[in-house]
Design an enzyme around this catalytic site. Structure first.
Site, PDB file in Angstrom:
ATOM      1  N   GLY A 244       5.268   9.380 -21.197  1.00 48.40           N
ATOM      2  CA  GLY A 244       5.377   9.168 -22.642  1.00 48.40           C
ATOM      3  C   GLY A 244       4.688   7.963 -23.213  1.00 48.40           C
ATOM      4  N   GLY A 283       1.276  10.749 -18.165  1.00 48.32           N
ATOM      5  CA  GLY A 283       0.140  11.663 -18.306  1.00 48.32           C
ATOM      6  C   GLY A 283      -0.948  11.014 -19.142  1.00 48.32           C
ATOM      7  CE1 TYR A 324       1.216  18.897 -30.647  1.00 45.49           C
ATOM      8  CE2 TYR A 324      -0.899  18.080 -29.902  1.00 45.49           C
ATOM      9  CZ  TYR A 324       0.248  18.822 -29.673  1.00 45.49           C
ATOM     10  OH  TYR A 324       0.408  19.461 -28.484  1.00 45.49           O
ATOM     11  CB  CYS A 352     -13.611  32.181 -38.338  1.00 45.15           C
ATOM     12  SG  CYS A 352     -15.348  32.407 -37.994  1.00 45.15           S
TER      13      CYS A 352
END
Ligand code: LLP
Length: 424
Positions: A244, A283, A324, A352
Site C-alpha cells: 500500500g 507492489g 481512477y 473509441c
C-alpha cells in the site's frame, strides 16, 4: 522537462535518459507504445525496504499484480523477494520466475478449489484467508490431500487509508478481510480444523497511501488481535502488514519505505512484538516509478474549447486515468524546438471512448512525430492492459546500465486471435 525525475531517469543533452540509454533511441529502435523499466530503480526501491527491516526476521513478498512481467519478477526474486499472488495464473508465473514456493503468499477473496490444490501441491508458504467460508473449503481441500494448509487470516482493521475509494480496502464496507470482531472466533475454527495450520495474521488497508498514520493505526489494531488470539492458546508466527505504500505521481509525498518501517518497528518494539517475523506485500512502491510508457504523437487536433493531442498509447495500455482519474506526468523525451508553441492539450489515445484519455489540460510544446513519456507507469499499467479495440499490448524493455533487454514482444494481431476458433 519535469523538475524532479524519478530514480533511474535523468536529463542529459536536452533528452531524457533511463540509466545509460536515451528514451528517444529506445522508441526509435523498439517502436511505441513501449514500456521501459530501470532495473536499478527497482533494486533501489527494494533496498529501501531491506534497509528498513534490516536485522529483523522478515519476508518481503512483492505483490506481483502491480507488474507481473517475468523479467520484473526475476529481478525481484533474485534480489531476495518472495511473491504475493492472487490467482492460479500468478502462481504459475511466480514459479516460472523461479521463486521458492515457501516464499509465496496467496491472497484474494475468491480462491477456487483448483487454485488451492495447485498451491498446496507446490507447497506455498501461506494462504491469506479472507472469510470463514473460504477457511472451511481450504481446510477440507487440504485434508483431502492429507495435508495441513498454512493459513493467516486477513483482518479488516477498519482504518481509513485516506486514498481513492476504489483502492481503499481496510474499511468495514469493503469486501476484504474478516471483520475485527469476528477474528478470534475464526482463528478458533482454524485451529480446530485438522486440515489447517495457523501460521500468521495479515491485513492490507489500501493502496497509494501517502501517510504513516493509517499504518500505525492498523498495526495497533492488529497487535490487539494477536494478543487476543494468543490468549486463546493459538500461536501467531508472523504478522503481515500488507502493501500500500504510495509513490510520487504528482507532488505526492509518501514516507520512504525505510522511514515508514523505522516508525512501525518502534511501535512493534514498544508493544513487545519486535521479535516476530514481519511480512509485507509491497507492489506499487517497488516498481511504479521505475517505469515509463513511451508514446508517439500522431495528430494534433486544436478545437474551440479543447485541444487534443492524439497519441498512439491508449486506455488499453494505461488504464489508470480512465479507471481512477489517476494523474501521470506526461513529458517530451526531447526538449521541444524553440519554435514549437506550448499549448494546453488533452492527451488522448485512439480508442473509441471518451474515457480514453491519459492526461487532461497539460501544457506541452508538441508536434506530430514527437515522443512523450508517460511517467510512473511501472505499476498497474502493463499488468492491467487489455486488448480492447483489438489493440496488441505494448512491448516492454528492461534497462540495466547500457544494456537493453526486450522482456516482452509487442503483441501482433495474430497473437490476439490465436486462441479463437472461427466458424468453419
Ligand atoms: N496486498 C494485497 C492483499 C493487495 O490487495 C494489494 C493491492 C497489495 C498487497 C499491493 O498494494 P500496493 O503496494 O501495490 O499498493 N490498480 C490500482 C491498485 C490496486 C491495488 C490492489 N491491491 C491502481 O492502479 O492504483
Amino acid at each position: 522537462m519535469p523538475t524532479q525525475l524519478p530514480d533511474g531517469f535523468t536529463e542529459r543533452d536536452q533528452q531524457l535518459w533511463v540509466e545509460g540509454v536515451s528514451l528517444q533511441a529506445l522508441a526509435q529502435t523498439h517502436g511505441t507504445p513501449l514500456f521501459v523499466y530501470s532495473q536499478a530503480a527497482i533494486i533501489n526501491a527494494l533496498a529501501a525496504y531491506q534497509r528498513g527491516l534490516y536485522g529483523r526476521r522478515h519476508l518481503i513478498c512483492y505483490a506481483m499484480k502491480a507488474n507481473s512481467s517475468l523479467a520484473i519478477l526475476q529481478t525481484l526474486v533474485r534480489a531476495g523477494c518472495g511473491l504475493d499472488i492472487v490467482s492460479g495464473g500468478e502462481l504459475e508465473r511466480a514459479l516460472r520466475a523461479g521463486v521458492e514456493p515457501s516464499k509465496v503468499i496467496f491472497s484474494g477473496v475468491g480462491k477456487t478449489r483448483t487454485e488451492m490444490r495447485r498451491a498446496l501441491d507446490v507447497g506455498i508458504g501461506c494462504f491469506n484467508v479472507e472469510s470463514v467460508a473460504e477457511l472451511e473449503v481450504l481446510g477440507d481441500v487440504a485434508q483431502g490431500m492429507g495435508l495441513r494448509a498454512p493459513v493467516s487470516l486477513r483482518v479488516n482493521p477498519n482504518v481509513d487509508a485516506q486514498t481513492h475509494p476504489y483502492i481503499s480496502t481496510g474499511l468495514k464496507d469493503n469486501k476484504f478481510g474478516i471483520a475485527h470482531e469476528d477474528v478470534v472466533g475464526a482463528y478458533q475454527r482454524a485451529a480446530a480444523h485438522p486440515g489447517l495450520r495457523v501460521v500468521g495474521i495479515d491485513c492490507h488497508i489500501g493502496s497509494q497511501i501517502t501517510q504513516a498514520a493509517p499504518y500505525l493505526d492498523a498495526m495497533d489494531r492488529m497487535l490487539d488481535l494477536v494478543q487476543a488470539i494468543e490468549a486463546c492458546g493459538i500461536a501467531i508466527e508472523h504478522i503481515d502488514f500488507g502493501g500500500g505504500l504510495g509513490i510520487d505521481y504528482h507532488g505526492d509525498t509518501p514516507p520512504s519505505a525505510d522511514a515508514l518501517w523505522q516508525a512501525l518497528l518502534a511501535k512493534l518494539d514498544a508493544r513487545g512484538y519486535g521479535e516476530r517475523t514481519i511480512c509485507i506485500e509491497p507492489g506499487r512502491s517497488l516498481v511504479g516509478n521505475a517505469g515509463v510508457c513511451l508514446t508517439e504523437v500522431l495528430y494534433l487536433k486544436p478545437g474551440e474549447h479543447k485541444n487534443f493531442c492524439i497519441v498512439d498509447a491508449a486506455m488499453n495500455d494505461l488504464p489508470r486515468p480512465a479507471l481512477y482519474q489517476a494523474y501521470h506526468q506526461i513529458v517530451p523525451v526531447q526538449t521541444p524546438k524553440a519554435d514549437t508553441p506550448a499549448l494546453t492539450w488533452d492527451v488522448v489515445g485512439p480508442v473509441c471512448e471518451s474515457g480514453d484519455w491519459l492526461g487532461r489540460d497539460r501544457e506541452l510544446a508538441v508536434r506530430p512525430g514527437d515522443c512523450l513519456a508517460v511517467m510512473s507507469a511501472g505499476a498497474y499499467c502493463m499488468s492491467m492492459a487489455s486488448n480492447y479495440n483489438t489493440r496488441g499490448r505494448a512491448a516492454e524493455v528492461l534497462v540495466a546500465g547500457e544494456r537493453v533487454q526486450v522482456i516482452r514482444e509487442r503483441e501482433s494481431a495474430e497473437d490476439l486471435m490465436r486462441s479463437e476458433r472461427p466458424l468453419s
